[in-house]
Design a protein around this motif. Structure first.
Motif, short mmCIF file in Angstrom:
data_model
loop_
_atom_site.label_atom_id
_atom_site.label_comp_id
_atom_site.label_asym_id
_atom_site.label_seq_id
_atom_site.Cartn_x
_atom_site.Cartn_y
_atom_site.Cartn_z
N ARG A 107 0.86 -1.19 0.00
CA ARG A 107 0.00 0.00 0.00
C ARG A 107 0.89 1.24 0.00
O ARG A 107 1.29 1.76 1.04
CB ARG A 107 -0.92 -0.01 1.23
N PHE B 54 -6.65 -1.84 -15.72
CA PHE B 54 -6.74 -0.88 -14.63
C PHE B 54 -8.02 -1.16 -13.86
O PHE B 54 -9.07 -1.38 -14.46
CB PHE B 54 -6.76 0.54 -15.20
N ASN B 55 -7.91 -1.12 -12.51
CA ASN B 55 -9.06 -1.38 -11.65
C ASN B 55 -9.66 -2.74 -12.04
O ASN B 55 -8.93 -3.73 -12.09
CB ASN B 55 -10.07 -0.23 -11.72
N ARG C 191 -7.75 -6.97 -9.09
CA ARG C 191 -7.89 -5.56 -9.38
C ARG C 191 -6.53 -4.97 -9.79
O ARG C 191 -5.52 -5.31 -9.20
CB ARG C 191 -8.37 -4.85 -8.13
N HIS C 192 -6.54 -4.13 -10.79
CA HIS C 192 -5.33 -3.46 -11.31
C HIS C 192 -4.34 -4.45 -11.96
O HIS C 192 -3.16 -4.14 -12.10
CB HIS C 192 -4.62 -2.66 -10.22
N ARG D 176 1.45 -6.28 -10.61
CA ARG D 176 1.91 -5.67 -9.35
C ARG D 176 2.06 -6.68 -8.22
O ARG D 176 2.64 -6.36 -7.19
CB ARG D 176 0.99 -4.52 -8.93
N HIS E 91 0.93 3.74 -10.55
CA HIS E 91 -0.06 4.14 -9.53
C HIS E 91 0.68 4.82 -8.36
O HIS E 91 0.63 4.37 -7.22
CB HIS E 91 -0.79 2.89 -9.07
N TYR F 200 2.11 6.78 -5.29
CA TYR F 200 1.65 7.40 -4.05
C TYR F 200 2.69 8.45 -3.65
O TYR F 200 3.85 8.11 -3.39
CB TYR F 200 1.56 6.37 -2.92
N PHE G 242 -16.67 7.31 -10.54
CA PHE G 242 -17.49 6.65 -9.52
C PHE G 242 -18.64 7.54 -9.05
O PHE G 242 -19.40 7.16 -8.17
CB PHE G 242 -16.62 6.18 -8.35
N ASP H 15 -11.32 10.96 -6.68
CA ASP H 15 -11.01 9.81 -7.54
C ASP H 15 -11.37 10.25 -8.96
O ASP H 15 -12.48 10.04 -9.43
CB ASP H 15 -11.83 8.58 -7.11
N ILE I 139 -4.50 10.01 -13.26
CA ILE I 139 -5.52 9.58 -12.31
C ILE I 139 -5.12 10.14 -10.95
O ILE I 139 -3.96 9.97 -10.53
CB ILE I 139 -5.64 8.04 -12.23
N TRP J 136 -6.05 10.27 -6.95
CA TRP J 136 -6.84 9.52 -5.97
C TRP J 136 -6.33 9.76 -4.56
O TRP J 136 -5.13 9.77 -4.32
CB TRP J 136 -6.77 8.01 -6.28
N GLU K 72 -1.24 9.44 -10.74
CA GLU K 72 -0.91 8.28 -11.57
C GLU K 72 -0.82 8.68 -13.04
O GLU K 72 -1.56 9.56 -13.48
CB GLU K 72 -1.99 7.21 -11.39
O1 LIG Z 1 -6.93 -0.75 -3.39
P1 LIG Z 1 -6.30 -0.76 -4.76
O2 LIG Z 1 -6.68 -1.97 -5.58
O3 LIG Z 1 -4.81 -0.56 -4.70
O4 LIG Z 1 -6.91 0.49 -5.54
C1 LIG Z 1 -6.83 1.75 -5.01
C2 LIG Z 1 -7.47 2.82 -5.89
O5 LIG Z 1 -6.74 2.93 -7.08
C3 LIG Z 1 -7.10 4.09 -7.85
O6 LIG Z 1 -6.27 4.15 -8.97
C4 LIG Z 1 -8.51 3.98 -8.28
O7 LIG Z 1 -8.87 5.14 -9.02
C5 LIG Z 1 -9.40 3.82 -7.07
O8 LIG Z 1 -10.73 3.66 -7.47
C6 LIG Z 1 -8.93 2.63 -6.22
O9 LIG Z 1 -9.70 2.56 -5.04
#
Ligand SMILES: O=P(O)(O)OC[C@H]1O[C@@H](O)[C@H](O)[C@@H](O)[C@@H]1O
Length: 281
Positions: A51, A61-62, A72-73, A77, A151, A153, A176, A195, A226, A228, A253
């Protein structure tokens, strides 16, 4: 910690990168707060994305354009990449490289949903800036379509005293909330719980009043930005993020997602690059 990493150290900055996902976990210029953020509550487990840092999103993506795809994603990764080594750069700094292909993904959930032959090369370079570059080469004899993103951070001092400069006039959507597209007017000043997908790759500045610095984000090969931040409610729903940590992070992102998915022709390569640097306010 169940997964392995390497440190890329140069005189002006250092990064830690995990082989699972070729995941840059943090990047810190000398004498500064980290620029790439990671949660204190992150799990470092086989098959689970860290995280924070820079997750590489591929090949969707997603939940993907058709929705419902798992994981997801995408699977890149959470799968181990092959580490090819590190070398000093002629102009100073250090660079490390990783490789990923369908053999790496043999055991991965979702790999059967992307049944093509391809190769991913990833370079991470540390000097006064952090530069990451991903090359996707189609080795099949037919076109394929994929989504991809970094993605990233970013660490900020206080999300409520942070603004994004450089997206004025860019088409955007809050997928969303509503499918309606709109034009971003001025800086993005309200970032808590955002988001939002912009229809232009990031070349922008994160203005961080609390840490008295600007983070410059530059990219090439991306057609979306993106942005978020989970806000208090989103953070409360995540087991790998502390309840208050949403205040200190913002994802900016770079990618090609949803209707901007890229088509790669046989024998062709698409390159996505992303660069971070800082200046004082
Ligand atoms: O919890 P994850 O899978 O890492 O995703 C986190 C977020 O990733 C972002 O890129 C999305 O726009 C969000 O909708 C999503 O919640």
């Amino acid at each position: 910690m169940d997964i392995d990493s390497v440190v890329i150290a140069s005189p002006s900055s250092n990064a830690r990168v995990f082989h699972q996902g070729a995941h840059v976990e943090q990047w810190t210029p000398q004498g500064q707060e980290p620029v790439v953020w990671v949660s204190q509550a992150s799990a470092y487990q086989v098959g689970k994305s860290i995280r924070g840092g820079i997750p590489i999103i591929f090949p969707w993506f997603n939940q993907g354009r058709t929705l419902g795809l798992r994981p997801r994603h995408g699977f890149a990764r959470t799968t181990k990449w092959e580490y090819l080594g590190s070398r000093p750069l002629p102009e100073g700094g250090m660079q490390a490289t990783w490789f990923f292909d369908p053999t790496s993904a043999q055991e991965a959930e979702g790999a059967d949903l992307f049944p093509y032959d391809y190769a991913l090369h990833y370079r991470v370079s540390c000097d006064e800036a952090l530069t990451v570059e991903l090359e996707i080469t189609n080795l099949s004899d037919e076109d394929f379509e994929c989504e991809l993103a970094f993605h990233t951070y970013l660490q900020v001092g206080d999300i409520e005293r942070t603004t994004l400069e450089g997206l004025d006039g860019v088409e955007a959507v809050n997928p969303f909330i509503s499918p309606e597209h709109f034009t971003q007017e001025g800086n993005v000043e309200s970032l808590t719980g955002i988001d939002r997908v912009f229809f232009s790759g990031p070349n922008l500045t994160v203005r961080d009043e609390a840490l008295s610095r600007n983070i410059q984000v530059e990219s090439e090969g991306a057609t979306n930005t993106i942005v978020w931040n989970p806000g208090p409610e989103g953070a409360a729903g995540m087991s790998d993020m502390g309840d208050d940590e949403w205040r200190q992070m913002l994802c900016v992102e770079a990618g090609c997602i949803y209707d901007n998915a890229i088509v790669v022709e046989p024998g062709r390569t698409h390159t996505l690059s992303y660069r971070l640097s800082t200046t004082s306010l």
